[in-house]
Design a protein around this motif. Sequence first.
Motif, PDB file in Angstrom:
ATOM      1  N   VAL A 182     -33.692  15.858 -26.190  1.00 48.32           N
ATOM      2  CA  VAL A 182     -32.391  15.313 -25.799  1.00 48.32           C
ATOM      3  C   VAL A 182     -32.130  15.564 -24.316  1.00 48.32           C
ATOM      4  O   VAL A 182     -31.752  14.656 -23.565  1.00 48.32           O
ATOM      5  CB  VAL A 182     -31.261  15.937 -26.635  1.00 48.32           C
ATOM      6  N   LEU A 183     -32.365  16.793 -23.891  1.00 48.22           N
ATOM      7  CA  LEU A 183     -32.073  17.150 -22.504  1.00 48.22           C
ATOM      8  C   LEU A 183     -33.029  16.443 -21.546  1.00 48.22           C
ATOM      9  O   LEU A 183     -32.621  16.028 -20.451  1.00 48.22           O
ATOM     10  CB  LEU A 183     -32.160  18.665 -22.328  1.00 48.22           C
ATOM     11  N   GLU A 238     -36.052  12.547 -38.294  1.00 50.92           N
ATOM     12  CA  GLU A 238     -35.215  13.002 -39.408  1.00 50.92           C
ATOM     13  C   GLU A 238     -34.412  14.239 -39.027  1.00 50.92           C
ATOM     14  O   GLU A 238     -33.263  14.406 -39.456  1.00 50.92           O
ATOM     15  CB  GLU A 238     -36.087  13.282 -40.635  1.00 50.92           C
ATOM     16  N   ALA A 239     -35.001  15.107 -38.209  1.00 51.52           N
ATOM     17  CA  ALA A 239     -34.298  16.320 -37.782  1.00 51.52           C
ATOM     18  C   ALA A 239     -33.077  15.978 -36.945  1.00 51.52           C
ATOM     19  O   ALA A 239     -32.009  16.577 -37.110  1.00 51.52           O
ATOM     20  CB  ALA A 239     -35.247  17.223 -36.993  1.00 51.52           C
ATOM     21  N   VAL A 240     -33.218  15.013 -36.035  1.00 50.34           N
ATOM     22  CA  VAL A 240     -32.081  14.597 -35.211  1.00 50.34           C
ATOM     23  C   VAL A 240     -30.947  14.095 -36.106  1.00 50.34           C
ATOM     24  O   VAL A 240     -29.772  14.443 -35.908  1.00 50.34           O
ATOM     25  CB  VAL A 240     -32.506  13.503 -34.205  1.00 50.34           C
ATOM     26  N   LEU A 274     -27.111   9.811 -31.918  1.00 49.28           N
ATOM     27  CA  LEU A 274     -27.354  11.006 -32.734  1.00 49.28           C
ATOM     28  C   LEU A 274     -27.811  12.171 -31.869  1.00 49.28           C
ATOM     29  O   LEU A 274     -27.374  13.310 -32.063  1.00 49.28           O
ATOM     30  CB  LEU A 274     -28.394  10.703 -33.816  1.00 49.28           C
ATOM     31  N   ALA A 275     -28.684  11.895 -30.915  1.00 50.20           N
ATOM     32  CA  ALA A 275     -29.142  12.945 -30.010  1.00 50.20           C
ATOM     33  C   ALA A 275     -27.972  13.523 -29.222  1.00 50.20           C
ATOM     34  O   ALA A 275     -27.866  14.745 -29.038  1.00 50.20           O
ATOM     35  CB  ALA A 275     -30.196  12.381 -29.049  1.00 50.20           C
ATOM     36  N   SER A 276     -27.077  12.648 -28.763  1.00 45.05           N
ATOM     37  CA  SER A 276     -25.903  13.106 -28.029  1.00 45.05           C
ATOM     38  C   SER A 276     -25.041  14.014 -28.892  1.00 45.05           C
ATOM     39  O   SER A 276     -24.532  15.039 -28.423  1.00 45.05           O
ATOM     40  CB  SER A 276     -25.084  11.905 -27.551  1.00 45.05           C
ATOM     41  N   ARG A 277     -24.900  13.675 -30.172  1.00 46.91           N
ATOM     42  CA  ARG A 277     -24.061  14.477 -31.067  1.00 46.91           C
ATOM     43  C   ARG A 277     -24.682  15.844 -31.342  1.00 46.91           C
ATOM     44  O   ARG A 277     -23.970  16.842 -31.463  1.00 46.91           O
ATOM     45  CB  ARG A 277     -23.824  13.722 -32.369  1.00 46.91           C
ATOM     46  N   VAL A 278     -26.006  15.897 -31.466  1.00 39.00           N
ATOM     47  CA  VAL A 278     -26.672  17.197 -31.663  1.00 39.00           C
ATOM     48  C   VAL A 278     -26.369  18.110 -30.480  1.00 39.00           C
ATOM     49  O   VAL A 278     -26.019  19.287 -30.647  1.00 39.00           O
ATOM     50  CB  VAL A 278     -28.194  17.021 -31.821  1.00 39.00           C
ATOM     51  N   TYR A 279     -26.504  17.573 -29.278  1.00 35.97           N
ATOM     52  CA  TYR A 279     -26.226  18.345 -28.069  1.00 35.97           C
ATOM     53  C   TYR A 279     -24.762  18.762 -28.026  1.00 35.97           C
ATOM     54  O   TYR A 279     -24.438  19.915 -27.711  1.00 35.97           O
ATOM     55  CB  TYR A 279     -26.587  17.507 -26.845  1.00 35.97           C
ATOM     56  N   ALA A 280     -23.868  17.829 -28.362  1.00 32.70           N
ATOM     57  CA  ALA A 280     -22.438  18.131 -28.335  1.00 32.70           C
ATOM     58  C   ALA A 280     -22.091  19.238 -29.326  1.00 32.70           C
ATOM     59  O   ALA A 280     -21.308  20.147 -29.003  1.00 32.70           O
ATOM     60  CB  ALA A 280     -21.629  16.880 -28.646  1.00 32.70           C
ATOM     61  N   LEU A 281     -22.654  19.186 -30.520  1.00 31.81           N
ATOM     62  CA  LEU A 281     -22.382  20.222 -31.522  1.00 31.81           C
ATOM     63  C   LEU A 281     -22.846  21.590 -31.044  1.00 31.81           C
ATOM     64  O   LEU A 281     -22.180  22.604 -31.270  1.00 31.81           O
ATOM     65  CB  LEU A 281     -23.066  19.867 -32.846  1.00 31.81           C
ATOM     66  N   ALA A 306     -23.602   3.572 -15.678  1.00 35.23           N
ATOM     67  CA  ALA A 306     -24.327   2.691 -16.588  1.00 35.23           C
ATOM     68  C   ALA A 306     -25.407   3.450 -17.347  1.00 35.23           C
ATOM     69  O   ALA A 306     -25.593   3.260 -18.556  1.00 35.23           O
ATOM     70  CB  ALA A 306     -24.949   1.532 -15.814  1.00 35.23           C
ATOM     71  N   ALA A 307     -26.123   4.345 -16.662  1.00 32.84           N
ATOM     72  CA  ALA A 307     -27.185   5.115 -17.308  1.00 32.84           C
ATOM     73  C   ALA A 307     -26.625   6.063 -18.358  1.00 32.84           C
ATOM     74  O   ALA A 307     -27.206   6.233 -19.440  1.00 32.84           O
ATOM     75  CB  ALA A 307     -27.975   5.899 -16.258  1.00 32.84           C
ATOM     76  N   LYS A 308     -25.498   6.682 -18.053  1.00 31.95           N
ATOM     77  CA  LYS A 308     -24.903   7.609 -19.015  1.00 31.95           C
ATOM     78  C   LYS A 308     -24.397   6.864 -20.251  1.00 31.95           C
ATOM     79  O   LYS A 308     -24.523   7.361 -21.376  1.00 31.95           O
ATOM     80  CB  LYS A 308     -23.747   8.373 -18.363  1.00 31.95           C
ATOM     81  N   LEU A 309     -23.843   5.668 -20.059  1.00 29.04           N
ATOM     82  CA  LEU A 309     -23.381   4.891 -21.203  1.00 29.04           C
ATOM     83  C   LEU A 309     -24.551   4.343 -22.018  1.00 29.04           C
ATOM     84  O   LEU A 309     -24.465   4.236 -23.246  1.00 29.04           O
ATOM     85  CB  LEU A 309     -22.475   3.754 -20.752  1.00 29.04           C
ATOM     86  N   ARG A 310     -25.664   4.020 -21.352  1.00 28.89           N
ATOM     87  CA  ARG A 310     -26.847   3.574 -22.096  1.00 28.89           C
ATOM     88  C   ARG A 310     -27.359   4.688 -22.999  1.00 28.89           C
ATOM     89  O   ARG A 310     -27.793   4.441 -24.129  1.00 28.89           O
ATOM     90  CB  ARG A 310     -27.960   3.132 -21.133  1.00 28.89           C
ATOM     91  N   PHE A 311     -27.308   5.916 -22.502  1.00 28.81           N
ATOM     92  CA  PHE A 311     -27.731   7.046 -23.338  1.00 28.81           C
ATOM     93  C   PHE A 311     -26.845   7.140 -24.574  1.00 28.81           C
ATOM     94  O   PHE A 311     -27.335   7.339 -25.688  1.00 28.81           O
ATOM     95  CB  PHE A 311     -27.671   8.347 -22.533  1.00 28.81           C
TER      96      PHE A 311
END
Length: 211
Positions: free
Chosen positions: A69-70, A22-24, A107-114, A96-101
Amino acid sequence: MHTSASPRLLNRDKVEKTILLEAVRLFAECGFEGTSIATVAERAGLSKQNLMYYFPTKQALYQRVLDNVLDDWLARMASLADGDKDPGGVLRAYVAAKLRFSREQPLASRVYALEVIGGAKLYGEQIRRRVVPLLRADIAVFERWIGEGKIAPVNATHLLFAVWAMTQSYADFSAQMALVLDRDALQQQDFDDGAQLITAMVLAAVGLNQP
């Protein structure tokens, strides 16, 4: 002697996973400042006091989310560190690995990006401590390949920046992509098409041909 985890530990793990899930979602939607412990607790079906037993502060919860996330992001980047393999195969696997992430953990990617867009004020030291050494190791692999004549000379740092930007955009800007493509969400074919194009661009940048 092997012993199974106690019911208490299993329950703790289950509650923590629910809280983190829920936090993510909330950190991705509202950012750190816009997310409250009370709202996370409500979404997780807990009282605020109960949630704070597991994570005593919002910053502790945010830190744990970004740690997870990291951990995942760096694990998927590890394939590039094997400089003994064929560069073309390694680079294809890396993209391929980066796109799979991006597909599996948007959502995890967006938290890191923000966090990064905001200047990495709360998590900058961890990024510096964990990402920089891995980036340097990856650059060393490129330099080794260049020295052995396996790839053309390239600025490896900026090539990796470009790969991160291209692949992470499929998570961080997926809503824009879906709007442009006139669909509700990105499909598997979109990620496959992205992988083909990004891989071709990366291979061309280092003087390798796409088979």
